[in-house]
Motif scaffolding. Structure first.
Motif, PDB file in Angstrom:
ATOM      1  N   ALA A   1       0.833  -1.205   0.000  1.00 37.29           N
ATOM      2  CA  ALA A   1       0.000   0.000   0.000  1.00 37.29           C
ATOM      3  C   ALA A   1       0.867   1.255   0.000  1.00 37.29           C
ATOM      4  O   ALA A   1       0.648   2.180  -0.796  1.00 37.29           O
ATOM      5  CB  ALA A   1      -0.932  -0.009   1.212  1.00 37.29           C
ATOM      6  N   GLN A   2       1.869   1.305   0.867  1.00 37.37           N
ATOM      7  CA  GLN A   2       2.720   2.486   0.945  1.00 37.37           C
ATOM      8  C   GLN A   2       3.566   2.651  -0.316  1.00 37.37           C
ATOM      9  O   GLN A   2       3.692   3.752  -0.859  1.00 37.37           O
ATOM     10  CB  GLN A   2       3.622   2.398   2.172  1.00 37.37           C
ATOM     11  CG  GLN A   2       4.413   3.666   2.442  1.00 37.37           C
ATOM     12  CD  GLN A   2       5.229   3.562   3.715  1.00 37.37           C
ATOM     13  OE1 GLN A   2       6.014   2.637   3.898  1.00 37.37           O
ATOM     14  NE2 GLN A   2       5.036   4.509   4.623  1.00 37.37           N
ATOM     15  N   ALA A   3       4.142   1.552  -0.803  1.00 35.00           N
ATOM     16  CA  ALA A   3       5.015   1.646  -1.973  1.00 35.00           C
ATOM     17  C   ALA A   3       4.251   2.106  -3.203  1.00 35.00           C
ATOM     18  O   ALA A   3       4.693   3.019  -3.921  1.00 35.00           O
ATOM     19  CB  ALA A   3       5.666   0.291  -2.236  1.00 35.00           C
ATOM     20  N   PHE A   4       3.097   1.516  -3.476  1.00 29.75           N
ATOM     21  CA  PHE A   4       2.357   1.891  -4.676  1.00 29.75           C
ATOM     22  C   PHE A   4       1.784   3.297  -4.564  1.00 29.75           C
ATOM     23  O   PHE A   4       1.672   4.011  -5.561  1.00 29.75           O
ATOM     24  CB  PHE A   4       1.266   0.863  -4.971  1.00 29.75           C
ATOM     25  CG  PHE A   4       1.758  -0.308  -5.765  1.00 29.75           C
ATOM     26  CD1 PHE A   4       1.611  -0.337  -7.140  1.00 29.75           C
ATOM     27  CD2 PHE A   4       2.411  -1.360  -5.150  1.00 29.75           C
ATOM     28  CE1 PHE A   4       2.088  -1.409  -7.884  1.00 29.75           C
ATOM     29  CE2 PHE A   4       2.894  -2.438  -5.876  1.00 29.75           C
ATOM     30  CZ  PHE A   4       2.732  -2.463  -7.255  1.00 29.75           C
ATOM     31  N   CYS A   5       1.432   3.714  -3.347  1.00 28.52           N
ATOM     32  CA  CYS A   5       0.985   5.094  -3.155  1.00 28.52           C
ATOM     33  C   CYS A   5       2.118   6.056  -3.481  1.00 28.52           C
ATOM     34  O   CYS A   5       1.914   7.069  -4.161  1.00 28.52           O
ATOM     35  CB  CYS A   5       0.502   5.285  -1.719  1.00 28.52           C
ATOM     36  SG  CYS A   5      -0.117   6.942  -1.367  1.00 28.52           S
ATOM     37  N   ARG A   6       3.322   5.759  -3.030  1.00 25.37           N
ATOM     38  CA  ARG A   6       4.466   6.629  -3.292  1.00 25.37           C
ATOM     39  C   ARG A   6       4.825   6.653  -4.771  1.00 25.37           C
ATOM     40  O   ARG A   6       5.372   7.648  -5.265  1.00 25.37           O
ATOM     41  CB  ARG A   6       5.665   6.170  -2.461  1.00 25.37           C
ATOM     42  CG  ARG A   6       5.509   6.475  -0.977  1.00 25.37           C
ATOM     43  CD  ARG A   6       6.665   5.927  -0.158  1.00 25.37           C
ATOM     44  NE  ARG A   6       6.714   6.567   1.158  1.00 25.37           N
ATOM     45  CZ  ARG A   6       7.676   6.376   2.051  1.00 25.37           C
ATOM     46  NH1 ARG A   6       8.676   5.535   1.773  1.00 25.37           N
ATOM     47  NH2 ARG A   6       7.668   6.996   3.208  1.00 25.37           N
ATOM     48  N   LEU A   7       4.522   5.572  -5.482  1.00 19.72           N
ATOM     49  CA  LEU A   7       4.793   5.533  -6.913  1.00 19.72           C
ATOM     50  C   LEU A   7       3.743   6.281  -7.719  1.00 19.72           C
ATOM     51  O   LEU A   7       3.944   6.539  -8.911  1.00 19.72           O
ATOM     52  CB  LEU A   7       4.873   4.082  -7.393  1.00 19.72           C
ATOM     53  CG  LEU A   7       6.083   3.270  -6.901  1.00 19.72           C
ATOM     54  CD1 LEU A   7       5.969   1.825  -7.335  1.00 19.72           C
ATOM     55  CD2 LEU A   7       7.388   3.875  -7.382  1.00 19.72           C
ATOM     56  N   GLY A   8       2.624   6.605  -7.085  1.00 20.11           N
ATOM     57  CA  GLY A   8       1.622   7.402  -7.784  1.00 20.11           C
ATOM     58  C   GLY A   8       0.225   6.841  -7.813  1.00 20.11           C
ATOM     59  O   GLY A   8      -0.688   7.487  -8.333  1.00 20.11           O
ATOM     60  N   SER A   9       0.009   5.633  -7.280  1.00 21.13           N
ATOM     61  CA  SER A   9      -1.344   5.082  -7.229  1.00 21.13           C
ATOM     62  C   SER A   9      -2.142   5.745  -6.104  1.00 21.13           C
ATOM     63  O   SER A   9      -1.584   6.150  -5.086  1.00 21.13           O
ATOM     64  CB  SER A   9      -1.309   3.568  -6.973  1.00 21.13           C
ATOM     65  OG  SER A   9      -0.767   2.863  -8.051  1.00 21.13           O
TER      66      SER A   9
END
Length: 484
Positions: A205-213
């Protein structure tokens, strides 16, 4: 490096299984972290070894677990740091553009490079006979590797685990990702729904949010990481929210459906029903052991489909010649637990040792920002065993290096048996908790107490100095806090 390079190392298309030896000292079922560690350990001791793998050498850790997930987390942390460049006097970008294809290409390069250490060539150089194909028992000391009959004196089952499926209505029809498929994404999902607030769910959740999701994470418990200390889980929840993750605790996923081309998650919180529209769904609700198709009964091995193979404290199954190691039999489903249990099983099986798995001191870490790591007993576990415990806490905001790094979220808590300086556990929440917890592992394994720890000289400045400062608080008579 491409897919062909990976397959050449872990499952060569032209591979032909060797002619089996008459009897192997050890047969290992599964070529993941546990199986590979067991095979190498036995081969180094001069034993004949057969290693059987149905898919690819390297297991979940290499192909769909620790390696690809940490590669993506590394990129996501870089992007997050770029967004805070102004705090350091550098130019910043609030939302760096994401070349997701390049991100995934980096993941594949890393995975292929590390695959060299799990390769068939490495096994062959160590004298290990590798059989690619399914394995099933046909007797107490016999199995089939593909179509090849193998006989063994001892065996270790190390077939690992897979993502747990769900009975959420409509989810199968809608379609979803798991840890085994999310790294095959060709594009960054604009909206990602994550079901499950365990380590993988929170990391993703955190990684994909930081990538832009745009990410929504749904957890049916009142906190993320339900097995971690409450303070640690609360810090993680705040960190996820700061990054922009929409966090929904105490939330039950009641169903899923497709509406006007969108995937819809149906959720319930405190009796209130609502819907979330997403482009992809990641299901992350735990893992179940791989025990199907092994025909364990033919070897007299007891197991429970949801819990795995039954073993005693020496990792011996109900067949005295067969042991098990790793995710297929252990509650702690981590790579380091798998490898350490496998080496212990080899010692017990081939060298007549009587080493107990309950004596292993195994740290673990969730690789969010900040990282959350733990080792030994928690306060709750100590109380359940009627052990009086005090907690000595140092906040990272009081640690010089954490301040200079701009990474002062978190704490170090060391749990001490009351009336002594004996350390029974620790929780670390910090940017470098995964490194710091290893120091605690050495300390506890060596039986170092708080008084001795307080006198061990650490490099300055270093974030790990928080560990020494907690010991200094003990020696100086700072009041031990009875942690919840």
């Amino acid at each position: 490096m491409n897919q062909d390079d990976l397959l050449r190392r872990v499952r060569p298309p032209s591979w032909k299984n060797p002619v089996p030896q008459s009897v192997y000292d050890l047969a290992v079922l599964g070529g993941g972290p546990a199986g590979f560690a067991a095979a190498e350990s036995a081969a180094r001791q001069g034993h004949s070894v057969a290693l059987i793998e149905r898919y690819r050498l390297g297991g979940n850790s290499l192909h769909a677990g620790s390696i690809p997930s940490k590669a993506i987390i590394g990129t996501a942390r870089l992007f997050a740091a770029m967004g805070h460049g102004g705090e350091y006097g550098a130019s910043s970008s609030s939302k760096p553009p994401t070349d997701f294809a390049a991100v995934m290409a980096r993941v594949r390069r890393i995975r292929t490079r590390i695959a060299e250490y799990h390769s068939i060539e490495r096994c062959r150089a160590r004298g290990i006979d590798v059989f690619l194909g399914d394995a099933r028992f046909v007797g107490h000391n016999a199995l089939l590797a593909g179509e090849s009959p193998l006989f063994f004196r001892k065996a270790i089952v190390a077939t690992g685990a897979r993502p747990r499926s769900s009975n959420i209505p409509g989810l199968e029809q809608v379609g979803y990702l798991t840890s085994e498929t999310i790294f095959d994404l060709g594009g960054l999902p604009a909206r990602l729904g994550v079901i499950g607030g365990g380590p993988l769910g929170c990391e993703s959740a955190q990684a994909f949010c930081r990538l832009g999701s745009r990410v929504s994470i749904l957890q049916n418990d009142p906190k993320f990481l339900p097995h971690e200390e409450r303070d640690a889980a609360e810090l993680l929840s705040m960190s996820l929210s700061r990054d922009g993750v929409e966090t929904r605790l105490n939330t039950t996923v009641a169903g899923a459906h497709v509406e006007k081309g969108e995937k819809i998650i149906e959720a319930i919180n405190d009796g209130l029903k609502y819907s979330i529209a997403v482009d992809e769904i990641l299901l992350s609700i735990g893992r179940v052991p791989n025990v199907e198709d092994l025909d364990l009964r033919a070897a007299g091995i007891d197991c429970e489909p949801d819990q795995g193979i039954k073993v005693d404290d020496f990792l011996r199954t109900t067949n005295g010649d067969v042991y098990a190691a790793g995710d297929v039999c252990m509650a702690l489903k981590f790579t380091n637990a798998a490898e350490s249990s496998a080496r212990l099983a080899v010692q017990n099986a081939l060298r007549g040792k009587a080493e107990r798995q309950s004596r292993l001191t195994i740290p673990w870490c969730t690789y969010c920002s900040p990282e959350i790591a733990h080792i030994g007993m928690s306060v709750k576990e100590a109380r359940e065993r009627a052990i009086s415990v005090k907690s000595y806490t140092v906040m990272m905001q009081d640690v010089d290096r954490a301040i200079t790094d701009g990474q002062d979220d978190g704490f170090v808590k060391i749990y001490v048996r009351e009336g002594s300086d004996s350390i029974i556990g620790a929780t670390i929440v910090a940017a470098r908790a995964s490194e710091m917890i290893n120091e605690m592992s050495v300390i506890m394994s060596a039986g170092i107490g708080m008084r001795q720890l307080a006198n061990i000289v650490h490099a300055y400045p270093a974030q790990s100095d928080a560990i020494r400062l907690a010991a200094v608080a003990y020696v100086d008579g700072a009041p031990g806090i009875h942690a919840d």
